[in-house]
Design a protein around this motif. Structure first.
Motif, PDB file in Angstrom:
ATOM      1  N   UNK A  21       0.829  -1.204   0.000  1.00  0.00           N
ATOM      2  CA  UNK A  21       0.000   0.000   0.000  1.00  0.00           C
ATOM      3  C   UNK A  21       0.863   1.254   0.000  1.00  0.00           C
ATOM      4  N   UNK A  22       0.286   2.342  -0.468  1.00  0.00           N
ATOM      5  CA  UNK A  22       0.975   3.625  -0.437  1.00  0.00           C
ATOM      6  C   UNK A  22       0.425   4.443   0.721  1.00  0.00           C
ATOM      7  N   UNK A  23       1.334   4.818   1.621  1.00  0.00           N
ATOM      8  CA  UNK A  23       0.968   5.645   2.756  1.00  0.00           C
ATOM      9  C   UNK A  23       1.553   7.043   2.606  1.00  0.00           C
ATOM     10  N   UNK A  24       0.939   7.994   3.298  1.00  0.00           N
ATOM     11  CA  UNK A  24       1.427   9.363   3.318  1.00  0.00           C
ATOM     12  C   UNK A  24       1.497   9.831   4.767  1.00  0.00           C
ATOM     13  N   UNK A  25       2.533  10.610   5.070  1.00  0.00           N
ATOM     14  CA  UNK A  25       2.748  11.129   6.418  1.00  0.00           C
ATOM     15  C   UNK A  25       2.995  12.630   6.325  1.00  0.00           C
ATOM     16  N   UNK A  26       2.434  13.380   7.286  1.00  0.00           N
ATOM     17  CA  UNK A  26       2.583  14.836   7.305  1.00  0.00           C
ATOM     18  C   UNK A  26       3.363  15.293   8.534  1.00  0.00           C
ATOM     19  N   UNK A  51      -1.935   8.490   6.578  1.00  0.00           N
ATOM     20  CA  UNK A  51      -3.074   7.805   6.002  1.00  0.00           C
ATOM     21  C   UNK A  51      -2.677   6.980   4.802  1.00  0.00           C
ATOM     22  N   UNK A  52      -3.671   6.389   4.182  1.00  0.00           N
ATOM     23  CA  UNK A  52      -3.495   5.529   3.013  1.00  0.00           C
ATOM     24  C   UNK A  52      -4.120   6.213   1.812  1.00  0.00           C
ATOM     25  N   UNK A  53      -3.392   6.214   0.700  1.00  0.00           N
ATOM     26  CA  UNK A  53      -3.941   6.795  -0.522  1.00  0.00           C
ATOM     27  C   UNK A  53      -5.022   5.895  -1.102  1.00  0.00           C
ATOM     28  N   UNK A  54      -6.039   6.525  -1.651  1.00  0.00           N
ATOM     29  CA  UNK A  54      -7.072   5.812  -2.398  1.00  0.00           C
ATOM     30  C   UNK A  54      -6.495   5.485  -3.782  1.00  0.00           C
ATOM     31  N   UNK A  55      -6.997   4.455  -4.463  1.00  0.00           N
ATOM     32  CA  UNK A  55      -6.490   4.148  -5.800  1.00  0.00           C
ATOM     33  C   UNK A  55      -6.576   5.367  -6.722  1.00  0.00           C
ATOM     34  N   UNK A  56      -5.459   5.688  -7.373  1.00  0.00           N
ATOM     35  CA  UNK A  56      -5.405   6.795  -8.314  1.00  0.00           C
ATOM     36  C   UNK A  56      -5.253   8.174  -7.699  1.00  0.00           C
ATOM     37  N   UNK A  57      -5.262   8.257  -6.387  1.00  0.00           N
ATOM     38  CA  UNK A  57      -5.172   9.559  -5.720  1.00  0.00           C
ATOM     39  C   UNK A  57      -3.737  10.073  -5.733  1.00  0.00           C
ATOM     40  N   UNK A  58      -3.563  11.336  -6.025  1.00  0.00           N
ATOM     41  CA  UNK A  58      -2.247  11.954  -5.990  1.00  0.00           C
ATOM     42  C   UNK A  58      -1.785  12.075  -4.539  1.00  0.00           C
ATOM     43  N   UNK A  59      -0.505  11.777  -4.245  1.00  0.00           N
ATOM     44  CA  UNK A  59      -0.027  11.802  -2.857  1.00  0.00           C
ATOM     45  C   UNK A  59      -0.274  13.116  -2.128  1.00  0.00           C
ATOM     46  N   UNK A  60       0.046  14.251  -2.727  1.00  0.00           N
ATOM     47  CA  UNK A  60      -0.142  15.535  -2.040  1.00  0.00           C
ATOM     48  C   UNK A  60      -1.618  15.799  -1.772  1.00  0.00           C
ATOM     49  N   UNK A  61      -2.467  15.483  -2.724  1.00  0.00           N
ATOM     50  CA  UNK A  61      -3.910  15.682  -2.560  1.00  0.00           C
ATOM     51  C   UNK A  61      -4.424  14.782  -1.433  1.00  0.00           C
ATOM     52  N   UNK A  77       1.180  21.661   1.120  1.00  0.00           N
ATOM     53  CA  UNK A  77       2.460  20.977   1.031  1.00  0.00           C
ATOM     54  C   UNK A  77       3.569  22.005   0.840  1.00  0.00           C
ATOM     55  N   UNK A  78       4.669  21.843   1.582  1.00  0.00           N
ATOM     56  CA  UNK A  78       5.854  22.673   1.404  1.00  0.00           C
ATOM     57  C   UNK A  78       6.864  21.923   0.547  1.00  0.00           C
ATOM     58  N   UNK A  79       7.113  20.638   0.902  1.00  0.00           N
ATOM     59  CA  UNK A  79       8.070  19.846   0.126  1.00  0.00           C
ATOM     60  C   UNK A  79       7.992  18.384   0.542  1.00  0.00           C
ATOM     61  N   UNK A  80       8.505  17.531  -0.340  1.00  0.00           N
ATOM     62  CA  UNK A  80       8.664  16.116  -0.022  1.00  0.00           C
ATOM     63  C   UNK A  80       9.853  15.973   0.920  1.00  0.00           C
ATOM     64  N   UNK A  81       9.671  15.254   2.021  1.00  0.00           N
ATOM     65  CA  UNK A  81      10.724  15.073   3.025  1.00  0.00           C
ATOM     66  C   UNK A  81      11.460  13.757   2.821  1.00  0.00           C
ATOM     67  N   UNK A  82      10.685  12.676   2.621  1.00  0.00           N
ATOM     68  CA  UNK A  82      11.321  11.371   2.476  1.00  0.00           C
ATOM     69  C   UNK A  82      10.415  10.417   1.727  1.00  0.00           C
TER      70      UNK A  82
END
Length: 160
Positions: A21-26, A51-61, A77-82
């Motif tokens: 799965x693709x996860x995103x952290x803020x 959280x977890x991205x929905x299928x097709x969802x852009x990471x920043x969104x 979003x300011x920038x990608x950290x890691x």
């Protein structure tokens, strides 16, 4: 955290097998050197918003959506950290997962933090010099987000 419907649908087909799965952290940092944290309902620990991205969802969104859903704070979003592959994990029901996590530094635009869903017990700003107990990965994410070097952190070789 409630399991997204697309994961429940996949689990009907693959059972408890490992699911990638693709996860995103803020790391949401305000102008007062505070970070936005949520106290998770599932384990009671303070944590970065994730959280977890929905299928097709852009990471920043998807991450902006997660921040708003969990904390009622509107952010940008300011920038990608890691960018990192996390170790496989198992849930109490036997489901196995592994996340590709994209961590972003964010800044708040408006809204006062509050519990905004059933995934959190508490939400608040924490001074960077007085943080609650966080995982090593979350502490590293905060440090990386504070770095003046805008280059995202990623591994170029498998850890030994």
């Amino acid at each position: 955290m409630p399991t997204p419907k697309f994961i429940l649908d996949l689990r009907e087909k693959i059972g408890h097998d490992l699911l990638w799965l693709t996860g995103v952290t803020a790391v949401v940092l305000d102008e007062h050197e505070q970070v936005l944290l949520v106290r998770r309902a599932d384990n009671g620990r303070w944590s970065l918003v994730s959280g977890i991205l929905e299928p097709g969802e852009q990471p920043a969104v998807g991450l902006i959506r997660e921040i708003q859903e969990e904390t009622a704070v509107e952010a940008e979003i300011v920038r990608l950290v890691s960018l990192e592959s996390l170790p496989p994990a198992s849930y109490p029901n036997g489901d196995q997962v592994q996340f590709l996590d994209l961590c972003f530094r964010c800044r708040p635009l408006r809204g006062e933090p509050r519990v905004n869903d059933d995934e959190s017990l508490d939400v608040r700003w924490w001074p960077l010099n007085d943080l609650p107990e966080l995982t090593d990965r979350e502490q590293a994410s905060i440090q990386n987000a504070l770095s003046p070097d805008p280059t995202p952190v990623y591994l170029t070789a498998e850890p030994s």
